[in-house]
Design an enzyme around this catalytic site. Sequence first.
Site, PDB file in Angstrom:
ATOM      1  N   LYS A 278       0.842  -1.198   0.000  1.00 24.44           N
ATOM      2  CA  LYS A 278       0.000   0.000   0.000  1.00 24.44           C
ATOM      3  C   LYS A 278       0.876   1.247   0.000  1.00 24.44           C
ATOM      4  O   LYS A 278       1.883   1.307   0.703  1.00 24.44           O
ATOM      5  CB  LYS A 278      -0.901   0.022   1.240  1.00 24.44           C
ATOM      6  CG  LYS A 278      -2.191  -0.761   1.104  1.00 24.44           C
ATOM      7  CD  LYS A 278      -3.093  -0.516   2.295  1.00 24.44           C
ATOM      8  CE  LYS A 278      -4.420  -1.219   2.122  1.00 24.44           C
ATOM      9  NZ  LYS A 278      -5.325  -1.004   3.271  1.00 24.44           N
ATOM     10  N   GLU A 363     -19.514  -7.974   9.230  1.00 24.83           N
ATOM     11  CA  GLU A 363     -20.557  -7.295  10.001  1.00 24.83           C
ATOM     12  C   GLU A 363     -21.524  -8.282  10.652  1.00 24.83           C
ATOM     13  O   GLU A 363     -21.967  -8.066  11.793  1.00 24.83           O
ATOM     14  CB  GLU A 363     -21.326  -6.331   9.091  1.00 24.83           C
ATOM     15  CG  GLU A 363     -20.499  -5.160   8.590  1.00 24.83           C
ATOM     16  CD  GLU A 363     -19.760  -5.466   7.286  1.00 24.83           C
ATOM     17  OE1 GLU A 363     -19.099  -4.565   6.756  1.00 24.83           O
ATOM     18  OE2 GLU A 363     -19.836  -6.628   6.814  1.00 24.83           O
ATOM     19  N   ARG A 391     -25.716  -4.696   6.265  1.00 23.70           N
ATOM     20  CA  ARG A 391     -25.235  -6.020   5.875  1.00 23.70           C
ATOM     21  C   ARG A 391     -25.461  -7.069   6.972  1.00 23.70           C
ATOM     22  O   ARG A 391     -25.243  -8.247   6.750  1.00 23.70           O
ATOM     23  CB  ARG A 391     -23.745  -5.943   5.535  1.00 23.70           C
ATOM     24  CG  ARG A 391     -23.392  -4.855   4.542  1.00 23.70           C
ATOM     25  CD  ARG A 391     -21.941  -4.915   4.121  1.00 23.70           C
ATOM     26  NE  ARG A 391     -21.768  -5.839   3.008  1.00 23.70           N
ATOM     27  CZ  ARG A 391     -20.586  -6.208   2.527  1.00 23.70           C
ATOM     28  NH1 ARG A 391     -19.478  -5.772   3.089  1.00 23.70           N
ATOM     29  NH2 ARG A 391     -20.510  -7.029   1.510  1.00 23.70           N
TER      30      ARG A 391
END
Length: 620
Positions: A278, A363, A391
């Site tokens: 990243k 979730e 979700r």
Amino acid sequence: MLPLLDSIHLPEDLRKLDRDQLAALAGELRTFLVESVSKTGGHLASNLGVVELTIALHYVFNTPDDRLVWDVGHQTYPHKILTGRREAMADLRKPNGIAGFPRRSESEYDTFGTGHSSTSISAALGMAIAAKQAGSDRHCVAIIGDGAMTAGMAFEALNNAGDMDANLLVILNDNDMSISSNVGGLNRYLAKLLSSRFYGAVRQSGKKVLSGMPHVQEFAKRAEEHVKGMVLPGTLFEELGFNYIGPIDGHDLPVLLDTLSNIRALKGMQFLHVVTQKGKGFEPAEDDPNKYHGVSKFDPSNGIAHSVATAKTYTQVFGDWLVDMADRDDKLIGITPAMCDGSGLNAFAEKYPSRYFDVGIAEQHALTFAAGMACDGLKPVVAIYSTFLQRAYDQLIHDIALQNLDVLFAIDRAGLVGADGPTHAGSFDLSYLRCIPNIVIMAPSDENECRQMLTTGFQYQGVAAVRYPRGTGTGAAMSAALETLPIGKGEVKRDSTIKKGKKVAILAFGSMLAPALQAASVLDATVANMRFVKPLDIELIEELAKTHDLIVTIEENALMGGAGAAVLEAMQTLNVSTPALCLGLPDIFIEHGVHETMLAECGLDSSGIVRSVSAKLSII
């Protein structure tokens, strides 16, 4: 000599370049990314990490006929730039500009719209089956990050894919591990070998030969897995029915091109493990990729933001409250589905690491995990974005509300969220929460009220939710005390002084109190800060309805099923016939833009409220 990037308008232009030109193109693309995002804000570190991978994918595969399905979409800026939207990057995430995530309506190269994680494998598998049904030999590729792979949905798709007779390539973009010795010469050699036609042909012919000898076939299968397992981490994916290849260096273009070219010739389920970094190529983002995941405008020479907000955000108010309440109650547990920084849990996680749980992008698991804790006497606080709570709706109803468990939801990013657009907007939580029994729902009008409501919800013995918007509030001074509010009670913030004429009462929910008060000064209206969406202050509603000529509700939530609908239901039950006007978000997905402008376009700023009320008064 013109920069190479200037010659790339579409992937077909990219494919005209020589392979030895691609490294220079990657450098130009990375420089353009930093310069562009520094002017618009957006996602940076994740995009810098996939520059070479994006170039290689569009170089090897015949896009858009071949389908590339990006997960989440945080890493699709290089893809947008190479697919005809380089100039449009100047208006990224701005009103009428291109979105920060893939949009099918924006480009034929965006094969699947997304903004939430872990959907790519399911979608790409669906496309692979569609290609098979149509007799097409197009390729379908899902690109998913290691974070998104923590979600159950990704593994549901992998498990299902293993039973499918279709051609699918899943690329795991792994940026959590460093590019070290395990991504060296041996792995490069093995990746080439395992992605070659020769290996694939031997593997398939061996299966056919051994199919009549099941015991020998099983032995051969196990032997292959054990040999690969000694040097490769892909045994799990092999068990799910994929041919695992990698890990390879996601910044080594020759290796990427060779491996992808080999895989393109293979049939069946393929899994390529790519390791990236990243923030690659921009030192500030390499040093702190979390900080540069989502950025505001910054100086590209040093990565320093142009301006820093001094007022506390609601997220910071929650973070401070969490630490303060944890100091008082050792049963408090903080839970987040991979949003520690975004939800304001950093200080809590540092001070109380044994009471902090980041469950990954899961979730559903986060809610049932909290339910289990609540069953045995702990007091979990689930910090979650409104759009992500969607979700886990079944778990909210079945595992928590049905059992009336003691769980507090701190729901961030409620209402419109500006540049992130409809995928991240918290437009529906009041509607989908208030229909659930056994739940208290609160919406603070300022920072201090948010702190009070969090305390109220935590002390309440049952399911409670506090929903608050993104960004800063009104700047209200906050008490250091942990005070509670009387449940189900609103308060009148302004009384109308009209003696003759039509009196208006505005019932404001949460963030809408401030524009309601501004509008009321023009209309000379009464304003009530309702505070609670469930239970409603029925006595206050009845009193205002009987003493006013028009009841106006206002909320930063979908009108359908929202707080205004709740007030109308209450008035019907009370047998009150006072005319009413409900203001809120219209029945559309509202595009990205500037938050204040978006509210104005929905008629939820003070002038919009005045216009709507005046129009209603003229016909009653």
